[in-house]
Structures are given as C-alpha cells and as structure tokens.
Write an enzyme that holds these catalytic residues in place. Structure first.
Site, short mmCIF file in Angstrom:
data_model
loop_
_atom_site.label_atom_id
_atom_site.label_comp_id
_atom_site.label_asym_id
_atom_site.label_seq_id
_atom_site.Cartn_x
_atom_site.Cartn_y
_atom_site.Cartn_z
N SER A 184 0.81 -1.22 0.00
CA SER A 184 0.00 0.00 0.00
C SER A 184 0.84 1.27 0.00
CB SER A 184 -0.94 0.01 1.20
OG SER A 184 -0.20 -0.14 2.40
N HIS A 242 -0.59 4.54 7.47
CA HIS A 242 0.10 5.15 6.34
C HIS A 242 0.46 6.61 6.59
CE1 HIS A 242 -2.51 1.94 4.63
NE2 HIS A 242 -1.36 1.59 4.11
N ASP A 278 -3.53 7.89 8.14
CA ASP A 278 -4.46 6.99 8.83
C ASP A 278 -3.67 6.12 9.80
OD1 ASP A 278 -3.23 5.02 7.31
OD2 ASP A 278 -4.94 4.67 5.97
#
Ligand code: NAG
Ligand code: NAG
Ligand code: NAG
Ligand code: NAG
Length: 375
Positions: A39, A341, A338
C-alpha cells in the site's frame, strides 16, 4: 486475457533511442518506471479487484492533492508519484486499470500484499510474487516475439527503466506477528531468511528479464504507526510495538547485505536501498524540527491515536458517544494520515531523500547519482 493485451501494447510504441522522446539537453532520461509492492506504492490496483477488502476508494483518501479517492492509501501522492515527477514521467498507472497508457511505466503494487503469498491472502490482493510474474511472463514472451529492431528497443527500454519495490512490512505486521502457529514453527531468524530468499528470487527474475536499475525500499518502523501504538496502549502506554520493530531491523540489516551481494554479482545492475527506518524514527522523535505538530496520532480517524475508528469509515452507532468523527485540519502537520500510512508530506520528504539524500538514507548512492552515471 486482458493482462496480456495491455502489457503487449507498450512494446510497440517504445520511443526508439534517438527519436523524439529523448531530449539530449536533459540528462535525466528514464523511459519508464515499474512499481511493485504494497500500500505504500499502490495507486489503485485493488480498486479493480472486485472482492478485495484492502481498498482506499472512499473519501477523504486523496483529498489533499487529487480531491477524490484514487486508491492511494494517503491524502495525496505517494513517494513514487513524486519520484515519477522528478524523472519527468507521468504517475505510473495501475496495471489493472483499463485503457491505461503503459508506455512510461506500470504500477503493479497491491495494498495488503507482501513478500510471502500467505500475506494478505484473506483480503484478495495480489502478492508480490504474482506482481513480478505478471511483469516477467508477459514482457519476456513479448520480447521473444519481436523482430530484431523491436527486441533491441524493448531491451533498451527495459534496461534503462527504473524498477521500484516496496514490500515486507505486511509480512511482519499482518502475517507473522498475528499468527502464533507461524511463530511456533518458524523462528524470527528463519522468518527473516525466508523473506530475503524470496526477495532475492524476485530481484533475479527482474534482472533476467532485462531490468538493471533498481530502487529497493527497506521497511519503515511499522511498530510506531498509530495502529501499533493503539494495539499496545495498555501494555506499554502507547509506545512503539518493539516486537515489530525488532523484526523490521533484522530484515533491513539482511536486505542491505543482500543488496551489497547482488550489486557485486549482477553485472551491469545497480540496486539502491533506502534507510527509511532511521529517517522515519528521526521525524517521529523530532517532529517539530521537521514541521510536524503530530507524529503519533493519525490525521484521519477517531478514538485513541485517531485509529480506533478507521479513516473515512462510518462510525458505528454504539460508538457515537465515545468517538467524534475526526479529520485533522492541516494534514501537512501530521506524519500519519491513517492508522498505518504516512501523509503526502512525509512521502514528499522521503522522495527527496531518495533523489538526493546522503549515505545515511540511501546506498550505495542516491537516485540522482545513479541516473547521471547511466547517461
Ligand atoms: C475473489 O475473486 C477471485 C476472482 O476474481 C476468486 O478467485 C476468489 O476466489 C474470490 N475470493 C473470494 C473470497 O470470494
Ligand atoms: C499460520 O501459519 C501457519 C504456518 O505457517 C499456516 O499453515 C496457517 O495457514 C497460518 N494461518 C493463517 C490464519 O494465516
Ligand atoms: C545526511 O543528511 C542529513 C540531512 O538530511 C544530515 O542530518 C546528516 O548529517 C547527513 N549525514 C552525512 C553523513 O552527511
Ligand atoms: C503471470 C501473468 O500475469 N501472466 C499473464 C500474461 O498474459 C496472459 C495472457 O493474457 C495471462 O493469461 C497471464 O495471466
């Protein structure tokens, strides 16, 4: 079927050396950038996997730069979007995105994935091994099918392009540390060895397909992301999850050794490896001097460390009294977007370090040096 077609097309439209796309006054020329990993690099592949549960396809993801969700797990661009811009390339489009122009790169990354196929497989993502195979299998076969001139230009294209891999954090945080039977059957040391032997395989298969310029990301301190602090809130007062960080450090040490070894062994190849671990730790500890007001809690989310309720998800009815929906006003002042991340701001800083950072961030030298040496 679709995969093959989309990968096949760009080979026919590679700019031939000496033709329009190369500006000789500009020494920074990299024809394409290929991204693999998790991600930290995904720019929307998971959005095109119908049953994937690892998606960032809802607001406020993307709101700072794109003003809409793009599948990136942050508020704006990733570090590799910034690198693409520095190299004067478009952001490499997701491999699974229909009708994309892949002539200047492809992003194969899939959020939630890892070096091991077992990592994230309950989330229906694309493991790193398959990302690499998707690239290798289809490029190799199309190279073989080309006439002499085509092979030449395709080979040049592949050897002058940049290959970036960001993986491993999920193998530690989402796989090994959550699976006690894995820990019983495989020691931490053997686990790290397993990751590195797979990584070695992936780098070799890219090399044998024609890749020569690599940028390999170490694992950042995943034990210090807001969700790790939340997990250990009672046990260690919201400090970093040291079991995770210890594994990360062991892996990163091994990765550096592997890179030194491969740089000697693989003729004509250069692998750059980052030290994002120390860089991120330094920012966490001395946030203010880097312009951050918050280095522990997420900008987006709610509850302790703003991560007990995930960013952008609807707050359950029974929690409404407890948590207040929260999105920070100035994401640029937060390290974390978040629970897991970083914000675009951090990615921008990391991209600068990749480009012209010194040996404390990137070795054997930085990306700028690599590119100037090659041209
Ligand atoms: C998700 O979709 C893929 C194919 O699109 C399928 O192979 C897989 O079994 C599905 N997984 C689940 C859990 O439904
Ligand atoms: C946990 O690890 C074991 C041993 O590696 C593996 O067989 C099992 O499938 C894993 N369990 C889950 C839930 O991933
Ligand atoms: C490397 O750069 C950082 C700033 O990015 C600086 O703090 C550090 O002293 C430099 N280290 C060396 C060895 O030049
Ligand atoms: C490994 C991989 O992704 N191979 C793909 C290459 O293209 C063929 C033909 O469309 C696909 O079937 C394969 O999945």
């Amino acid at each position: 079927m679709e995969f093959f077609t989309v990968l096949f097309v760009p080979l026919f439209i590679f700019p031939l050396p000496g033709v329009t796309a190369i500006n000789y006054h500009d020494r920074i020329h990299v024809p394409a950038m290929f991204l693999f990993g998790d991600s930290l690099a995904d720019a929307g592949n998971n959005d095109f996997i119908p049953n994937s549960t690892a998606k960032a396809n809802f607001p406020p993801y993307g709101e700072t730069f794109f003003h809409r969700p793009t599948g990136r797990f942050t508020n704006g661009r990733t570090a590799f979007d910034f690198i693409a811009s520095i190299l004067k390339l478009p952001f490499p489009p997701p491999y699974l995105k229909p009708r994309s122009d892949f002539s200047h790169g492809i992003n194969f990354a899939s959020g939630g994935s890892g070096i091991l196929d077992s990592t994230g497989n309950d989330m229906n993502i694309i493991p790193l091994s398959l990302q690499i195979r998707q690239f290798v299998a289809n490029y190799s076969s199309s190279l073989k099918q080309k006439g002499a001139g085509g092979v030449y230009s395709a080979k040049t294209h592949l050897s002058q392009s940049l290959y970036v891999i960001s993986s491993g954090g999920n193998d530690i945080a989402l796989n090994y540390l959550l699976n006690t039977s894995f820990q019983r059957t495989t020691s931490a040391q053997d686990f790290v060895k397993l990751l590195l032997s797979k990584y070695n395989e992936y780098l070799l298969s890219l090399y044998h397909t024609g890749a020569r310029n690599f940028l390999v990301l170490d694992i950042p301190p995943v034990g210090c992301v807001p969700s790790s602090r939340l997990a250990g809130m009672k046990a260690w007062n919201g400090g970093c999850l040291e079991t995770a960080n210890k594994l990360v450090m062991a892996y990163n040490g091994g990765l550096r050794q592997l890179v030194v070894h491969l740089n000697k062994k693989l003729e004509g190849a250069t692998i750059l490896v980052t030290n994002s671990y120390d860089f991120v730790m330094k920012i966490i500890k001395h946030g203010k001097s880097y312009g951050f007001i918050e280095t522990k809690s997420a900008c987006c989310g709610a509850g302790p460390f703003n991560t007990a309720v995930n960013c952008g998800l609807e707050i359950p009815k029974d929690k409404r009294g407890e948590y207040k929906a929260f999105l920070c006003k100035r994401p640029g002042k937060y390290m974390f977007w978040d629970g897991t991340h970083p914000t675009e701001k951090v990615y921008k800083m990391v991209s600068r370090q990749i480009w012209h950072g010194n040996s404390s961030f990137i070795s054997p030298f930085n990306l700028k040096t690599l590119i100037l040496r090659r041209h």
